[in-house]
Design an enzyme around this catalytic site. Structure first.
Site, PDB file in Angstrom:
ATOM      1  N   PRO A  98       9.150  -5.698  -2.458  1.00 27.16           N
ATOM      2  CA  PRO A  98       8.418  -6.852  -3.132  1.00 27.16           C
ATOM      3  C   PRO A  98       8.012  -6.845  -4.533  1.00 27.16           C
ATOM      4  O   PRO A  98       7.716  -5.884  -4.637  1.00 27.16           O
ATOM      5  CB  PRO A  98       7.348  -7.152  -2.648  1.00 27.16           C
ATOM      6  CG  PRO A  98       7.384  -6.640  -1.630  1.00 27.16           C
ATOM      7  CD  PRO A  98       8.218  -5.316  -1.177  1.00 27.16           C
TER       8      PRO A  98
ATOM      9  N   LYS B  51       4.649  -9.878   6.266  1.00 24.14           N
ATOM     10  CA  LYS B  51       3.437 -11.248   6.846  1.00 24.14           C
ATOM     11  C   LYS B  51       2.536 -11.127   7.587  1.00 24.14           C
ATOM     12  O   LYS B  51       1.699 -12.587   6.811  1.00 24.14           O
ATOM     13  CB  LYS B  51       4.410 -11.674   8.159  1.00 24.14           C
ATOM     14  CG  LYS B  51       5.603 -12.252   8.101  1.00 24.14           C
ATOM     15  CD  LYS B  51       6.516 -12.290   9.402  1.00 24.14           C
ATOM     16  CE  LYS B  51       7.710 -12.474   8.696  1.00 24.14           C
ATOM     17  NZ  LYS B  51       8.985 -13.171  10.125  1.00 24.14           N
TER      18      LYS B  51
ATOM     19  N   SER C 265      12.678 -16.327  12.209  1.00 20.63           N
ATOM     20  CA  SER C 265      11.353 -16.452  12.384  1.00 20.63           C
ATOM     21  C   SER C 265      10.507 -17.243  12.682  1.00 20.63           C
ATOM     22  O   SER C 265      10.377 -17.440  12.759  1.00 20.63           O
ATOM     23  CB  SER C 265      10.772 -15.299  11.966  1.00 20.63           C
ATOM     24  OG  SER C 265      10.952 -15.383  10.745  1.00 20.63           O
TER      25      SER C 265
HETATM   26  P1  ADP Z   1       8.071  -2.403  -9.208  1.00 17.04           P
HETATM   27  O1  ADP Z   1       9.647  -1.718 -10.009  1.00 17.04           O
HETATM   28  O2  ADP Z   1       8.287  -2.498  -8.107  1.00 17.04           O
HETATM   29  O3  ADP Z   1       8.432  -4.271  -9.789  1.00 17.04           O
HETATM   30  P2  ADP Z   1       6.336  -2.010 -10.664  1.00 17.04           P
HETATM   31  O4  ADP Z   1       6.236  -0.879 -10.935  1.00 17.04           O
HETATM   32  O5  ADP Z   1       6.593  -2.714 -12.768  1.00 17.04           O
HETATM   33  O6  ADP Z   1       6.556  -2.423  -9.592  1.00 17.04           O
HETATM   34  O7  ADP Z   1       4.834  -1.768 -10.697  1.00 17.04           O
HETATM   35  C1  ADP Z   1       3.847  -2.778 -11.799  1.00 17.04           C
HETATM   36  C2  ADP Z   1       2.824  -2.308 -12.217  1.00 17.04           C
HETATM   37  O8  ADP Z   1       2.021  -2.261 -11.295  1.00 17.04           O
HETATM   38  C3  ADP Z   1       3.319  -0.912 -12.953  1.00 17.04           C
HETATM   39  O9  ADP Z   1       1.641  -1.160 -14.252  1.00 17.04           O
HETATM   40  C4  ADP Z   1       2.690  -0.193 -12.249  1.00 17.04           C
HETATM   41  O10 ADP Z   1       1.966   1.468 -13.240  1.00 17.04           O
HETATM   42  C5  ADP Z   1       1.577  -0.247 -11.636  1.00 17.04           C
HETATM   43  N1  ADP Z   1       1.022  -0.195  -9.577  1.00 17.04           N
HETATM   44  C6  ADP Z   1       2.119  -0.679  -8.946  1.00 17.04           C
HETATM   45  N2  ADP Z   1       1.374   0.100  -7.635  1.00 17.04           N
HETATM   46  C7  ADP Z   1       0.642   1.351  -8.130  1.00 17.04           C
HETATM   47  C8  ADP Z   1      -0.120   1.436  -7.375  1.00 17.04           C
HETATM   48  N3  ADP Z   1       0.062   2.000  -6.046  1.00 17.04           N
HETATM   49  N4  ADP Z   1      -1.134   2.190  -8.578  1.00 17.04           N
HETATM   50  C9  ADP Z   1      -1.092   2.663  -9.219  1.00 17.04           C
HETATM   51  N5  ADP Z   1      -0.407   2.026 -10.324  1.00 17.04           N
HETATM   52  C10 ADP Z   1       0.772   1.004  -9.526  1.00 17.04           C
END
Ligand code: ADP
Length: 664
Positions: A248, A614, A571
């Site tokens: 997601p 889910k 589902s």
């Molecule tokens: P995606 O590419 O999966 O849509 P992103 O990498 O853009 O998500 O993440 C959105 C924000 O959440 C970013 O600022 C990211 O640094 C932060 N983030 C997501 N997961 C983590 C995590 N496990 N630890 C720290 N920051 C996170």
């Protein structure tokens, strides 16, 4: 009479001369240099007036600006890489481990010295070859006859074998055959003083990589070994080398990609595939018209000024439905190591080697990704975060980042735990943390604005009252439990592109003529599930205490609200069946029990996908009990304790078991 050029023409000449010098000095691959020089000659002939002149000039300029052989040095320290990944990300243990393994394999493969086996009964021949190949930094092992050669092959992996033909009892031809059969990845080169055309043909037929006659030139052997090694590393690297992050939005895919680039010391670029409509976006436009442009891959290489960046191809699953041409084949050309060594962008019209780029593909769901592409990728699944994980990521990463971003002092702003919980629960509704980060950014921005006119640094404690003030009224009402149980309404769980979600299936009956009406933007599969559910109920009417002909004089309407969201998948079958049974029997369905399961006509409950998403969606909605198919037992057992906490997961094999749990 002397002919004088007009001043601007001689200036043009000077420009072309300069361009010629730049081409010479640019250290282009020879094929590309030839193209550039030819193009320049054309320009000299046509002169500055026609449109082609500008097109040609821009083209040569573009060629010169590309990083043909400019690469960044890789940092291959895995411990350091691990540190960087950990510093930037909370949790994701399994994912980080997979990524590090992937990097480690890459590093090993790059650092491993090639191993060569030389089999020859003449000592002087063995010595000569060892000397030559040893100088090329290969690990060389020798054997005086085929028997010992085979023993060496059995005991360790070799990349290339160089063997004589006539030796002792077992000849080189037999060695070749055994080696091809038992070690298909190893290339065999025959080096012989008794060369004949038939033996050469036989050797090649039996799979020899090359056939060299003594006396040989050193270069010939060196080149042949080098080619054999290239073929081998191609074969070895063509499987699963592209990482695919699936999950997601907002679960850290992009940010992990950036961290990988940082850890390796490579440049980072992102190409959004979502909504791409034209093959030219990937392969470029032919440069026959003004305004023609290269494809995005080449453009990004030019922008980062390096031929080996980490490139993230975002949202593979969202590539435009109305894509002109075949997106899968265009992407394969970019991703496939067999093809991308000589990727030819239409605009460049010269091959560019993409093989040192590290590609990472992202997708929300993989269902729509064509199989040939999926086969090329090593898929790593990302999943949504629990409330607690979100809160901890916010405290440790998102808040400090946004506070700094908005020019505030790190210790100036403190979020109270219940304020954070309120933002997560009432102002966002997502599997990831993208909106959460946005909301925190909004609050920090408002705090920054408020503290602008004030003297000195003011400490700000963000509590629930200030969240309400900064963000306004709550956006989401998740607490399904708070509503009353009703007849004909059942709670279900579905998986969507953005994670998981909760749905309410409604059933109504009215006087009519045996019609099943289905509404709510449902896909074909979901419509069929509804039909199956109704047939199951009709054939088991007596068991549920219904008159056998209950359907004769009425219509049944199944509706799934939030009609704008496209819903599909088998589902929801069990949820539809339960809603209909609740309606027909008049027994209310427990609202705080959420269901997911496919059903068969005989009333069995079949397993579903996306259990983790889910369960997370159910927790977001504060549901306390979930009923899942018994055959999903292993998925449930694999869930980490943090996710299972606070939720009762029941497993059921049949529709009647589910009915016993849900209907009051
Ligand atoms: P995606 O590419 O999966 O849509 P992103 O990498 O853009 O998500 O993440 C959105 C924000 O959440 C970013 O600022 C990211 O640094 C932060 N983030 C997501 N997961 C983590 C995590 N496990 N630890 C720290 N920051 C996170």
């Amino acid at each position: 009479m002397k002919f004088f050029k007009k001043p601007d023409e001689s200036a043009q000449d000077q420009n072309l001369e300069d361009l010629g010098v730049r081409i010479k000095e640019a250290n282009l691959p020879s094929a590309v240099e030839r193209i550039a020089v030819t193009e320049l000659d054309v320009l000299r002939k046509i002169g500055p007036s026609p449109a082609e002149f500008t097109i040609g000039l821009t083209y040569i300029d573009y060629l010169l600006s590309l990083p043909w052989n400019r690469k960044t040095e890789d940092n291959l320290d895995i411990a350091q890489a691990e540190k960087i990944l950990n510093e930037k990300h909370f949790g994701l243990e399994r994912i980080k481990e997979r990524v590090l393994e992937h990097l480690a394999v890459k590093v090993l493969r790059m650092n491993r010295r090639a191993r060569i086996l030389i089999v020859d009964d003449e000592e002087i021949a063995r010595k000569n070859l060892s000397h030559v190949l040893g100088k090329e930094q290969y690990d060389v092992v020798t054997a005086p006859d085929a028997e010992q050669g085979l023993a060496e092959l059995a005991s360790a992996d070799f990349d290339v074998v160089l063997t004589d033909l006539r030796m002792g009892k077992v000849g080189g031809m037999e060695l070749l055959e055994t080696a091809r059969r038992k070690h298909p990845e190893t290339r065999v080169i025959i080096v012989t003083g008794f060369a004949t055309v038939p033996s050469a043909i036989e050797a090649i037929k039996k799979g020899a990589f090359n056939y060299i006659t003594k006396p040989y030139k050193l270069d010939e052997v060196r080149d042949s070994v080098k080619q054999a090694l290239e073929k081998r590393s191609l074969a070895a690297s063509s499987r699963g080398t592209v990482l695919c992050f699936a999950g997601p939005p907002g679960t850290g895919k992009t940010s992990l990609g950036r961290a990988i680039a940082l850890a390796l010391g490579r440049k980072f670029a992102r190409i959004a595939l979502g909504g791409m409509k034209d093959e030219a976006d990937i392969r470029g436009h032919r440069r026959t018209y003004v305004g023609a442009r290269p494809g995005r891959v080449i453009e990004e290489l030019r922008r980062v000024e390096s031929a080996n960046p980490v490139i993230m191809l975002d949202e593979l699953d969202k590539i435009g439905q109305d894509f002109k041409g075949d997106p899968a084949s265009a992407l394969l050309e970019v991703l496939d190591p067999e093809q991308n060594r000589s990727f030819t962008d239409h605009y460049l019209d010269a091959p560019f080697d993409l093989s040192s780029i590290m590609f990472i593909v992202t997708a929300n769901v993989l269902d729509t990704v064509p199989a040939p592409l999926r086969d090329r990728m090593e898929v790593i699944e990302f999943s949504g975060y629990t409330q607690e994980e979100k809160a901890r990521i916010a405290e440790r990463y998102l808040i400090p980042k946004q506070v700094r971003d908005k020019g505030l002092d790190p210790d100036q702003v403190v979020f109270a735990p219940d304020a954070l919980e309120m933002i997560i629960h009432e102002h966002t509704h997502e599997a990831g943390i993208r909106n959460l980060e946005r909301k925190i950014a909004t609050i920090c921005r408002k705090i920054a604005k408020e503290s602008l006119g004030l003297q000195g640094r003011r400490k700000v404690a963000v509590d629930t009252a200030s969240v309400a003030r900064y963000l306004g009224r709550r956006k989401y009402q998740h607490d399904v439990v708070e509503e009353l149980d009703r007849v004909g309404v059942a709670t279900g769980l579905v998986r969507t592109e953005t994670g998981g979600d909760i749905i309410f299936v409604e059933a109504a009956k009215m006087k009519g003529k045996k019609e099943l009406i289905i509404t709510g933007s449902l896909g074909d599969v979901m419509r069929e599930s509804a039909q199956a559910a109704l047939s199951y109920i009709r054939s088991n009417a007596l068991a549920y205490g219904l008159p056998e002909d209950f359907f004769e004089s009425q219509d049944i309407h199944i509706h799934v609200p939030s009609g704008a969201v496209q819903k599909d998948g088998p589902s929801a079958g069990i949820t539809i069946a339960v809603a209909a049974l609740s309606l027909l029997t008049g027994r209310p369905a427990r609202r705080e029990v959420a269901l997911s399961g496919e059903i068969t006509l005989t009333g069995r409950v079949l397993p579903v996908a996306g259990v983790r998403e889910k369960v997370l969606a159910a927790k977001r909605a504060r549901v306390k009990t979930i009923v899942l198919p018994a055959r999903n037992r292993s998925d449930v057992e694999e869930l980490p304790e943090t996710i299972r906490q606070g939720i009762d997961i029941k497993l059921a094999e049949t529709v009647s078991e589910v009915v016993d749990i849900v209907l009051v």
